[in-house]
Design an enzyme around this catalytic site. Structure first.
Site, PDB file in Angstrom:
ATOM      1  N   GLY A 209       1.085  -0.750   0.052  1.00 14.36           N
ATOM      2  CA  GLY A 209       0.144   0.192   0.065  1.00 14.36           C
ATOM      3  C   GLY A 209       0.848   1.505   0.422  1.00 14.36           C
ATOM      4  N   VAL A 216       3.567   1.146   2.206  1.00 15.69           N
ATOM      5  CA  VAL A 216       3.537   0.149   3.787  1.00 15.69           C
ATOM      6  C   VAL A 216       4.024  -1.033   2.835  1.00 15.69           C
ATOM      7  CG1 VAL A 216       1.684  -1.630   4.924  1.00 15.69           C
ATOM      8  CG2 VAL A 216       1.440   1.161   4.464  1.00 15.69           C
ATOM      9  N   LYS A 231       5.201  -0.101   8.541  1.00 14.89           N
ATOM     10  CA  LYS A 231       4.792   1.284   7.714  1.00 14.89           C
ATOM     11  C   LYS A 231       5.553   2.450   7.562  1.00 14.89           C
ATOM     12  CE  LYS A 231       1.424   5.427   8.072  1.00 14.89           C
ATOM     13  NZ  LYS A 231       0.135   5.156   8.752  1.00 14.89           N
ATOM     14  N   ASP A 339      -9.918  10.649   8.426  1.00 17.43           N
ATOM     15  CA  ASP A 339      -9.401  10.408   7.513  1.00 17.43           C
ATOM     16  C   ASP A 339      -9.435   8.936   7.054  1.00 17.43           C
ATOM     17  OD1 ASP A 339      -7.906  10.119   4.392  1.00 17.43           O
ATOM     18  OD2 ASP A 339      -6.322   9.496   5.249  1.00 17.43           O
TER      19      ASP A 339
END
Ligand code: NAG
Ligand code: NAG
Ligand code: NAG
Length: 493
Positions: A209, A216, A231, A339
């Site tokens: 990701g 990530v 991450k 978010d």
């Protein structure tokens, strides 16, 4: 064209984002009348003239970015008296004269003045040339005393400021370091080097990701074979450092079965001498809700058993509601996620949902204070996040995003889909079809091949659930249910 002077009448305006346009002429003086303004971003335009001193009267201003323009003249000292200013970017203009040494200008990590040829003075760390001292005959003696006394004094004070800023940073860093063991519940101690090996040197084949501030990677720890998600923050991106700290702070003291558990953190200097910061999470084998909802689309081979059932979707939205209820209400000082979106909702092997990605999280003062309607209480919130899911009002904004996710989960339609335009939103779409047309608009997978008796019950359930999503998104921020109420209604269903 120019920014109209009438902008000064926008007394309630909090955010003025006009970056990267073709604005020309001067910044109107009247901008200083916008008392509520918190963010002014006018960077990358063709603005000329001088920076109006009136900007120094916008009490609540937090960010002022006028970089990459053609502004000339000197920097108004009044800007240094803005108490809440956190970031000031005046870089790449044609400014000249003395850089003030008060307020924000003392903090060289929060103010940018580079790319202006004519500037002088300012904090020592800016390494600008000293401003010319123009002695006049009558004051020559005074000037020399000034030179003898004030300059050493100023240097000592600036040295002290520099040292205290350094100490401050060190303390801040230390704080992050020291907090690490508290993450590591029954988790092997890992070094940044271990993470490097666990992910094959952060190879792209392990990339699972990528976000605005981070990438990530999936990795397997050599110590005990645990599969983790690592991450890594892209620290070259401005804001990434802040995002790392926001996430550390948000996750340091939270524990909830529906939050993506952080296992450890790592902060060091890599082999090339660059700062390296990473957070390590439990790996969520079932991926995220976005992928789950849409990966099956267009894939002929997907059997019914691979589709997510009504019960699973219900359980996911209940999990997320529980997590948000915990964040908003069960902490000393609520945490606002800021978010929320399907790709931040991760699923473990049992399809239990975990809310992740706290890189934009914000703390609110106290859980008891009023969350809504009060424009001051929203002052610590920034409009960030992802288009389609974000409303700019902190806690109420999280609830709005939650509502959208809920509708999306059962409709399997993105809020940004082409059909939602010209005033038609996913919320209106549900409203127009409520309740009689619900069976027509929900994901067709949900009601397919169900016996009549169950179908009726399923439809009742869908109507109740969509009603909750509808309340979160349609009602005004002050009328929206809070997460206590949302979670309770959904548990009822
Ligand atoms: C904006 O400015 C750029 C660069 O000068 C120019 O190429 C462009 O045509 C301008 N756009 C408009 C809409 O005026
Ligand atoms: C100001 O704008 C410039 C150019 O758009 C950008 O690179 C910079 O990061 C901004 N500064 C701040 C403090 O956000
Ligand atoms: C300087 O600015 C940075 C970045 O905005 C901020 O984190 C820090 O607290 C400021 N330092 C001081 C001494 O105000």
């Amino acid at each position: 064209g120019p920014l109209p002077t009438e902008v000064g009448r926008a007394k309630q305006l909090q955010y003025l984002y006009l970056s990267s346009n073709n604005l020309s002429s001067g910044i109107p003086d009247t901008l200083g009348n916008c008392d509520s303004m918190e963010y002014i971003e006018l960077d990358q335009n063709f603005l000329s003239g001088s920076i109006p001193a009136s900007l120094g009267s916008i009490r609540n201003l937090q960010v002022l970015n006028v970089s990459h323009n053609r502004l000339s003249g000197s920097i108004p000292k009044s800007i240094g008296s803005l108490m809440y200013l956190e970031q000031l970017d005046l870089s790449f203009n044609r400014l000249e004269g003395e850089v003030p040494e008060i307020g924000i200008f003392k903090n060289v990590t929060a103010s940018w003045v580079d790319g202006n040829k004519g500037l002088c003075g300012g904090a020592a760390k800016l390494h600008l040339p000293a401003c010319p001292v123009i002695p006049s005959n009558s004051t020559k003696h005074v000037t020399s005393t000034v030179l003898k006394v004030v300059i050493p004094l100023v240097s000592m004070v600036s040295l002290a400021v520099v040292i205290s800023v350094l100490l401050f940073w060190r303390r801040k860093r230390k704080k992050i370091y020291m907090s690490l063991p508290s993450f590591g519940r029954k988790f092997p101690r890992v070094s940044c080097h271990d993470l490097d090996r666990a992910t094959d040197g952060f190879s792209t084949s392990n990339l699972i990701g990528r976000g605005g501030y981070s990438s990530v990677y999936k990795g397997r720890l050599l110590q005990d074979g645990t599969i983790v998600a690592v991450k890594v923050f892209t620290l070259e991106t401005r804001g990434a450092q802040k995002s790392f700290i926001a996430e550390c702070n948000a996750l340091r003291n939270v524990r909830h079965r529906n939050l993506d558990p952080i296992l450890t953190a790592c902060s060091s200097i890599d082999s090339k001498g660059n700062d390296f910061k990473a957070l390590v999470y439990e790996f969520m084998p079932k991926g995220d809700l976005h992928a789950l909802l849409y990966s099956a689309l267009g894939d002929e081979n997907t059997s019914n058993s691979e589709r997510i059932t009504l019960a699973q979707r219900l359980s996911i939205v209940v999990d997320v509601a529980d997590a948000l209820e915990y964040l908003h209400h069960d902490n000393q000082g609520a945490i606002v996620h800021c978010d929320l979106k399907p790709s931040n909702i991760l699923l473990d092997d049992n399809m239990t949902a975990h809310v992740g990605d706290f890189g934009l999280a914000r703390f609110k003062a106290g859980p008891t204070q009023s969350y809504f309607g009060d424009s001051n209480s929203a002052s610590s919130t920034v409009i960030k996040g992802t288009i389609g899911y974000v409303a700019p009002v902190s806690v109420a904004g999280d609830i709005y995003s939650y509502g959208i996710i809920l509708l999306e989960t059962f409709l399997r339609k993105r809020p940004t889909e082409d059909m939602f335009k010209d005033g038609l939103s996913i919320t209106n779409f549900v409203e127009m079809n409520f309740p009689a047309g619900i069976s027509q608009i929900v994901d067709s997978d949900l009601l397919q091949d169900r016996p009549v008796a169950t179908k009726e019950k399923d439809l009742d359930c869908l109507v109740s659930v969509l009603n909750v999503g509808f309340c979160c998104t349609k009602l005004s921020p002050s009328e929206r249910p809070n997460m206590h109420e949302v979670a309770a209604s959904l548990h009822g269903v």
